[in-house]
Design a protein around this motif. Sequence first.
Motif, PDB file in Angstrom:
ATOM      1  N   ILE A  77     -23.012 -17.963  19.553  1.00 47.26           N
ATOM      2  CA  ILE A  77     -21.898 -18.561  18.829  1.00 47.26           C
ATOM      3  C   ILE A  77     -21.080 -17.487  18.112  1.00 47.26           C
ATOM      4  N   THR A  78     -19.778 -17.681  18.098  1.00 46.53           N
ATOM      5  CA  THR A  78     -18.915 -16.809  17.309  1.00 46.53           C
ATOM      6  C   THR A  78     -17.781 -17.637  16.730  1.00 46.53           C
ATOM      7  N   TYR A  79     -16.975 -16.995  15.911  1.00 50.44           N
ATOM      8  CA  TYR A  79     -15.865 -17.672  15.228  1.00 50.44           C
ATOM      9  C   TYR A  79     -14.561 -16.976  15.566  1.00 50.44           C
ATOM     10  N   HIS A  80     -13.526 -17.775  15.799  1.00 47.17           N
ATOM     11  CA  HIS A  80     -12.166 -17.262  15.928  1.00 47.17           C
ATOM     12  C   HIS A  80     -11.295 -17.939  14.882  1.00 47.17           C
ATOM     13  N   GLY A  81     -10.349 -17.184  14.329  1.00 45.50           N
ATOM     14  CA  GLY A  81      -9.447 -17.771  13.353  1.00 45.50           C
ATOM     15  C   GLY A  81      -8.245 -16.892  13.112  1.00 45.50           C
ATOM     16  N   PRO A  82      -7.292 -17.382  12.347  1.00 44.74           N
ATOM     17  CA  PRO A  82      -6.088 -16.606  12.037  1.00 44.74           C
ATOM     18  C   PRO A  82      -6.445 -15.267  11.403  1.00 44.74           C
ATOM     19  N   GLY A  83      -5.688 -14.232  11.761  1.00 49.74           N
ATOM     20  CA  GLY A  83      -5.959 -12.898  11.246  1.00 49.74           C
ATOM     21  C   GLY A  83      -6.917 -12.108  12.106  1.00 49.74           C
ATOM     22  N   GLN A  84      -7.274 -12.653  13.252  1.00 48.42           N
ATOM     23  CA  GLN A  84      -8.160 -11.971  14.206  1.00 48.42           C
ATOM     24  C   GLN A  84      -7.358 -11.634  15.457  1.00 48.42           C
ATOM     25  N   ALA A  85      -7.448 -10.391  15.901  1.00 49.38           N
ATOM     26  CA  ALA A  85      -6.736  -9.961  17.107  1.00 49.38           C
ATOM     27  C   ALA A  85      -7.603 -10.238  18.325  1.00 49.38           C
ATOM     28  N   VAL A  86      -7.224 -11.228  19.108  1.00 48.24           N
ATOM     29  CA  VAL A  86      -7.951 -11.608  20.317  1.00 48.24           C
ATOM     30  C   VAL A  86      -7.198 -11.068  21.529  1.00 48.24           C
ATOM     31  N   ILE A  87      -7.924 -10.455  22.449  1.00 45.16           N
ATOM     32  CA  ILE A  87      -7.339 -10.021  23.713  1.00 45.16           C
ATOM     33  C   ILE A  87      -8.222 -10.529  24.840  1.00 45.16           C
ATOM     34  N   TYR A  88      -7.616 -11.311  25.725  1.00 45.71           N
ATOM     35  CA  TYR A  88      -8.320 -11.782  26.900  1.00 45.71           C
ATOM     36  C   TYR A  88      -7.962 -10.892  28.085  1.00 45.71           C
ATOM     37  N   LEU A  89      -8.995 -10.500  28.842  1.00 44.67           N
ATOM     38  CA  LEU A  89      -8.830  -9.555  29.948  1.00 44.67           C
ATOM     39  C   LEU A  89      -9.058 -10.281  31.266  1.00 44.67           C
ATOM     40  N   LEU A  90      -7.975 -10.561  31.958  1.00 45.19           N
ATOM     41  CA  LEU A  90      -8.039 -11.225  33.256  1.00 45.19           C
ATOM     42  C   LEU A  90      -7.900 -10.147  34.316  1.00 45.19           C
ATOM     43  N   ILE A  91      -9.052  -9.607  34.705  1.00 46.45           N
ATOM     44  CA  ILE A  91      -9.120  -8.369  35.485  1.00 46.45           C
ATOM     45  C   ILE A  91      -9.888  -8.595  36.785  1.00 46.45           C
ATOM     46  N   CYS A 149     -13.757 -11.576  39.256  1.00 47.12           N
ATOM     47  CA  CYS A 149     -12.705 -11.375  38.256  1.00 47.12           C
ATOM     48  C   CYS A 149     -13.197 -11.828  36.881  1.00 47.12           C
ATOM     49  N   SER A 150     -12.711 -11.165  35.853  1.00 48.33           N
ATOM     50  CA  SER A 150     -13.133 -11.471  34.493  1.00 48.33           C
ATOM     51  C   SER A 150     -12.108 -12.318  33.759  1.00 48.33           C
ATOM     52  N   TYR A 151     -12.615 -13.079  32.793  1.00 45.82           N
ATOM     53  CA  TYR A 151     -11.763 -13.670  31.759  1.00 45.82           C
ATOM     54  C   TYR A 151     -12.582 -13.783  30.484  1.00 45.82           C
ATOM     55  N   HIS A 152     -12.023 -14.318  29.421  1.00 44.63           N
ATOM     56  CA  HIS A 152     -12.462 -14.134  28.039  1.00 44.63           C
ATOM     57  C   HIS A 152     -12.193 -12.667  27.676  1.00 44.63           C
ATOM     58  N   GLY A 153     -12.823 -12.137  26.627  1.00 46.98           N
ATOM     59  CA  GLY A 153     -12.471 -10.779  26.239  1.00 46.98           C
ATOM     60  C   GLY A 153     -13.049 -10.360  24.905  1.00 46.98           C
ATOM     61  N   LEU A 154     -12.183  -9.871  23.998  1.00 51.41           N
ATOM     62  CA  LEU A 154     -12.655  -9.304  22.736  1.00 51.41           C
ATOM     63  C   LEU A 154     -11.887  -9.887  21.563  1.00 51.41           C
ATOM     64  N   ALA A 155     -12.497  -9.769  20.385  1.00 54.10           N
ATOM     65  CA  ALA A 155     -11.879 -10.256  19.151  1.00 54.10           C
ATOM     66  C   ALA A 155     -12.186  -9.273  18.027  1.00 54.10           C
ATOM     67  N   LEU A 156     -11.143  -8.707  17.429  1.00 50.46           N
ATOM     68  CA  LEU A 156     -11.266  -7.756  16.327  1.00 50.46           C
ATOM     69  C   LEU A 156     -10.828  -8.435  15.034  1.00 50.46           C
ATOM     70  N   ASN A 157     -11.696  -8.394  14.033  1.00 48.52           N
ATOM     71  CA  ASN A 157     -11.375  -8.981  12.733  1.00 48.52           C
ATOM     72  C   ASN A 157     -10.410  -8.056  11.990  1.00 48.52           C
ATOM     73  N   VAL A 158      -9.196  -8.516  11.796  1.00 44.05           N
ATOM     74  CA  VAL A 158      -8.169  -7.686  11.164  1.00 44.05           C
ATOM     75  C   VAL A 158      -8.017  -8.053   9.696  1.00 44.05           C
ATOM     76  N   ASP A 159      -7.436  -9.205   9.406  1.00 45.08           N
ATOM     77  CA  ASP A 159      -7.213  -9.649   8.030  1.00 45.08           C
ATOM     78  C   ASP A 159      -7.410 -11.154   8.022  1.00 45.08           C
ATOM     79  N   MET A 160      -8.655 -11.568   7.879  1.00 47.71           N
ATOM     80  CA  MET A 160      -8.991 -12.981   8.034  1.00 47.71           C
ATOM     81  C   MET A 160      -9.996 -13.434   6.994  1.00 47.71           C
ATOM     82  N   ASP A 161     -10.079 -14.721   6.822  1.00 48.57           N
ATOM     83  CA  ASP A 161     -11.106 -15.329   5.986  1.00 48.57           C
ATOM     84  C   ASP A 161     -12.438 -15.182   6.718  1.00 48.57           C
TER      85      ASP A 161
END
Length: 219
Positions: A77-91, A149-161
């Motif tokens: 399990i993980t969390y996504h929310g505003p202030g997080q930089a998400v990049i999906y890699l469709l490779i 082929c890949s999908y989903h990707g990465l999420a970097l916590n930038v400025d978020m709750d």
Amino acid sequence: MAVETVPLNVRTRGVLPYEPTWREMQAFTAERGPETKDELWLLQHPPVYTLGLAGKAEHLLEASEIPVVKIDRGGQITYHGPGQAVIYLLIDLHRRKLMVRQMVRLMEQALLDVLADWGISAERREGAPGVYVGETKIAALGLKISRGCSYHGLALNVDMDLSPFARINPCGYEGLACTSLQALGVRVSVEEAHARLAARLEALLHELPQTALAPVTAQ
């Protein structure tokens, strides 16, 4: 060793609800052909917990108004929310001659390189995909591979709750704390984080400098 240049589209998508975006990734991957360009999707999500294929419900410690979506990536399990930089890699991994493990390390390397540019010493851990600063996690990643082929990707916590992370065992690890660029004193926008990460991912995908991949740190 470099590979021949493969076209890559970088798309800035804004703030999108999670489940329709996931379904769009699935459709893109199912419908793509040998000539379909690879894509990076740069976006943010409204608050959501996502539970991977092997995810265990007990890793959600406290129910809340935040929805839980069961999805098809690996991991817990993980969390996504505003202030997080998400990049999906469709490779197309086959076209780029990439193994899944190489792809994971490449994603981690892009994060490590960008964090180093901001003066943050981070590391990867064996058996625990993601990027860590000391005992805290600053970025999560997960992939689904379909038809090579890949999908989903990465999420970097930038400025978020960060408080929603306290309601879960992030990625299935009890007591794992999460941090962000803002918490570490780095003031950047999600847009800047997206731009830097996308540029580094694109460079690594084109150049594939395997000797430049940072070593794994034992957990």
